[in-house]
Design an enzyme around this catalytic site. Structure first.
Site, PDB file in Angstrom:
ATOM      1  N   GLY A 150       0.810  -1.222   0.000  1.00 15.58           N
ATOM      2  CA  GLY A 150       0.000   0.000   0.000  1.00 15.58           C
ATOM      3  C   GLY A 150       0.833   1.258   0.000  1.00 15.58           C
ATOM      4  O   GLY A 150       1.909   1.313  -0.604  1.00 15.58           O
ATOM      5  N   CYS A 180       7.252   5.539  14.821  1.00 10.47           N
ATOM      6  CA  CYS A 180       8.326   4.583  15.136  1.00 10.47           C
ATOM      7  C   CYS A 180       9.143   4.137  13.919  1.00 10.47           C
ATOM      8  O   CYS A 180      10.355   4.296  13.905  1.00 10.47           O
ATOM      9  CB  CYS A 180       7.737   3.371  15.835  1.00 10.47           C
ATOM     10  SG  CYS A 180       6.841   3.853  17.306  1.00 10.47           S
TER      11      CYS A 180
HETATM   12  C1  UGA Z   1       5.531  -0.375  15.455  1.00 10.13           C
HETATM   13  C2  UGA Z   1       5.866  -1.855  15.726  1.00 10.13           C
HETATM   14  O1  UGA Z   1       4.950  -2.699  15.014  1.00 10.13           O
HETATM   15  C3  UGA Z   1       5.809  -2.171  17.220  1.00 10.13           C
HETATM   16  O2  UGA Z   1       6.233  -3.511  17.453  1.00 10.13           O
HETATM   17  C4  UGA Z   1       6.759  -1.211  17.955  1.00 10.13           C
HETATM   18  O3  UGA Z   1       6.739  -1.429  19.360  1.00 10.13           O
HETATM   19  C5  UGA Z   1       6.332   0.226  17.669  1.00 10.13           C
HETATM   20  O4  UGA Z   1       6.394   0.455  16.239  1.00 10.13           O
HETATM   21  C6  UGA Z   1       7.275   1.157  18.397  1.00 10.13           C
HETATM   22  O5  UGA Z   1       8.477   1.142  18.133  1.00 10.13           O
HETATM   23  O6  UGA Z   1       6.839   1.844  19.342  1.00 10.13           O
HETATM   24  P1  UGA Z   1       3.261   1.048  15.249  1.00 10.13           P
HETATM   25  O7  UGA Z   1       4.140   2.167  14.786  1.00 10.13           O
HETATM   26  O8  UGA Z   1       2.242   1.318  16.282  1.00 10.13           O
HETATM   27  O9  UGA Z   1       4.169  -0.165  15.831  1.00 10.13           O
HETATM   28  O10 UGA Z   1       2.483   0.513  13.967  1.00 10.13           O
HETATM   29  P2  UGA Z   1       2.488  -0.763  13.006  1.00 10.13           P
HETATM   30  O11 UGA Z   1       1.245  -1.520  13.203  1.00 10.13           O
HETATM   31  O12 UGA Z   1       3.743  -1.502  13.087  1.00 10.13           O
HETATM   32  O13 UGA Z   1       2.401  -0.045  11.574  1.00 10.13           O
HETATM   33  C7  UGA Z   1       3.436   0.843  11.129  1.00 10.13           C
HETATM   34  C8  UGA Z   1       3.160   1.310   9.722  1.00 10.13           C
HETATM   35  O14 UGA Z   1       3.288   0.246   8.782  1.00 10.13           O
HETATM   36  C9  UGA Z   1       1.749   1.875   9.511  1.00 10.13           C
HETATM   37  O15 UGA Z   1       1.830   3.067   8.755  1.00 10.13           O
HETATM   38  C10 UGA Z   1       1.020   0.787   8.734  1.00 10.13           C
HETATM   39  O16 UGA Z   1      -0.004   1.278   7.901  1.00 10.13           O
HETATM   40  C11 UGA Z   1       2.160   0.217   7.910  1.00 10.13           C
HETATM   41  N1  UGA Z   1       1.920  -1.187   7.496  1.00 10.13           N
HETATM   42  C12 UGA Z   1       1.840  -2.186   8.419  1.00 10.13           C
HETATM   43  C13 UGA Z   1       1.823  -1.493   6.153  1.00 10.13           C
HETATM   44  O17 UGA Z   1       1.921  -0.620   5.274  1.00 10.13           O
HETATM   45  N2  UGA Z   1       1.642  -2.809   5.785  1.00 10.13           N
HETATM   46  C14 UGA Z   1       1.558  -3.802   6.688  1.00 10.13           C
HETATM   47  O18 UGA Z   1       1.420  -4.981   6.280  1.00 10.13           O
HETATM   48  C15 UGA Z   1       1.658  -3.480   8.040  1.00 10.13           C
END
Ligand code: UGA
Length: 449
Positions: free
Chosen positions: A273, A280
């Site tokens: 996407g 983070c």
């Molecule tokens: C991330 C990590 O997943 C946590 O394990 C970590 O503790 C945290 O950072 C941190 O360092 O505090 P977070 O930033 O809350 O967590 O969000 P995620 O769910 O990891 O998503 C991050 C980004 O990746 C979002 O913009 C999401 O849309 C994107 N994403 C996620 C994708 O584009 N594709 C995916 O398959 C998954």
């Protein structure tokens, strides 16, 4: 145990609420008086599933005054922010300021473990330990009862309490046995799952037993960065594959599914996407690049992950140009502003990066988002974005809708009414989330990013 937690951001507040829920006596300290006042009234400054409930049903003490609580503490968490500096390094001002306050105020009469939960570059745990010990000695006090550990957090916004109460792993980075024993005692109710399950935060199905990993401080610091950057590059990898699939006529969602069925790869973080954002992944990727540069160590894979992520915005622009050729004067509606669903966090959202590029190209941008708009209206007050709570009104005279955050609310909208409102009926699903047949059926030309 008596716990003091410094910092009431996502990490600090969720950690404090979870530790209080599992039976510890927790005090939460922040220099921001308005946050503390709001928390004293039971209102969390962030939106997180179950957080209000846990705060209401525990007895966390909220204060701006560290001196009130520090000398009772057996465990002190430093859980303040480490945002990026313009050069990519992590800004450690808040961490140092918390460490200075501890060093100045603590008078150790019993064993105390000071734990760094903030994400800090390699070596910072050890420099924090040195600075606190030196300050305590300067105050003519004995530092032998002080213990130190690095304990990175792995919670995700939107399910932070679930990640904290039911963790896959707890990493404890210390060479000090007392610190390790105290932290094992602190986390025992999580490892053994002996606490009452809160109604508002249910455990995930089929979760493995929590693994406690004991390492040295440096390895713990490295585990945090390497984990976040690995997840970021997994997403960048599927985004790169997506570009290739586009050219070759393959369906990247099927490709990701096929890859994820291999248990060595796993299906997570393979959703192609608009790319990764939030507070983070971008910060930690930049920080790791800087750490590597300081060590004169080449990191082409990490650089590529960053580059591919930036290029996702160009991909959207190219798809728009293919449809419209000239973008000047277009009305584009962005469905979703937060960096991911189930959070009100609007920082570093790829949707905002896209909106800024569109504005530069002369496009009129309207945002709609089920949760993020109150924050966005404040944070982005100076940008030329329009905000509209109702997605149907937001699509009035729109030339293109771009789905930028996969909120479930966007699945059940009245797309017939939306289609009737649009000037040009075109939609880019930049999160591969909606039902293409339904959208096509209401007369909107639907493509995926
Ligand atoms: C991330 C990590 O997943 C946590 O394990 C970590 O503790 C945290 O950072 C941190 O360092 O505090 P977070 O930033 O809350 O967590 O969000 P995620 O769910 O990891 O998503 C991050 C980004 O990746 C979002 O913009 C999401 O849309 C994107 N994403 C996620 C994708 O584009 N594709 C995916 O398959 C998954």
């Amino acid at each position: 145990m008596k716990v003091v937690n410094i910092g009431t951001g996502y990490v600090g507040l969720n950690t404090a609420a979870a530790l209080a829920w599992i039976g510890h006596d927790v005090a939460c300290v922040d220099i921001d008086e308005s946050k503390i006042n709001s928390l004293k009234n039971g209102v969390a400054p962030i939106r997180e599933e179950g957080l209000d409930d846990l705060i209401k049903n525990t007895k966390i003490k909220f204060t701006t005054d560290l001196v009130e609580v520090i000398n009772d503490a057996e465990v002190i968490f430093i859980a303040v922010g480490t945002p990026s500096l313009p050069n990519g390094h992590a800004n450690l001002d808040y961490v140092h300021s918390a460490a200075n306050s501890i060093g100045n105020l603590i008078n150790p009469t019993h064993d105390v473990t000071i734990i760094v939960k903030s994400t800090v570059p390699i070596g910072v745990n050890s420099s924090i330990e040195d600075s606190i010990r030196n300050q305590v000695k300067l105050n003519n006090l004995n530092d032998s009862l002080l213990h130190f550990a690095s304990n990175p957090e792995f919670l995700r916004e939107g399910c932070a309490l679930s990640d904290t109460l039911y963790p896959d792993r707890i990493v404890i980075g210390t060479n000090d046995n007392t610190a390790f024993e105290m932290m094992s005692k602190l986390y025992a109710p999580l490892v053994d799952q002996t606490f009452t399950i809160p109604d508002s935060v249910q455990p995930p199905k089929d979760r493995p037993k929590t693994y406690i990993l004991h390492t040295n401080q440096t390895s713990a610091e490295m585990i945090k960065y390497s984990s976040n950057v690995f997840l970021a590059l997994k997403i960048s990898y599927i985004n790169e594959i997506s570009s290739l699939c586009d050219k070759l006529g393959a369906n990247v969602d099927d490709v990701a599914k096929g890859m994820g069925l291999d248990h060595r790869i796993a299906p997570y973080f393979l959703n192609s996407g608009l790319g990764w954002g939030g507070s983070c992944f971008p910060k930690d990727t930049l920080a790791l690049l800087q750490i590597a540069k300081d060590q004169q160590c080449d990191t082409p894979i990490i650089q590529a992950a960053w580059y591919v992520n930036e290029a996702q915005i160009d991909k959207v622009i190219n798809k728009l140009k293919y449809e419209f050729y000239d973008l000047h004067g277009l009305n584009v509606t962005l469905f979703g502003l937060t960096f991911k669903p189930n959070t009100d966090d609007v920082r570093n959202s790829p949707a905002v990066a896209l909106a800024k590029r569109l504005i530069e190209l002369g496009v009129h941008v309207t945002f709609t988002d089920p949760v993020g708009l109150p924050n966005a209206r404040k944070v982005y007050a100076d940008e030329q974005f329009k905000f509209e709570d109702d997605p149907i009104k937001a699509s009035l005279d729109s030339d293109c809708i771009i789905l930028t955050t996969e909120w479930k609310q966007f699945k059940s909208l009245d797309y017939k009414a939306i289609s009737n409102n649009m000037r040009h009926k075109f939609m880019i699903d930049a999160r591969h989330y909606l039902n293409s047949e339904y959208i096509n059926d209401v007369g909107i030309k639907y493509i995926k990013l």
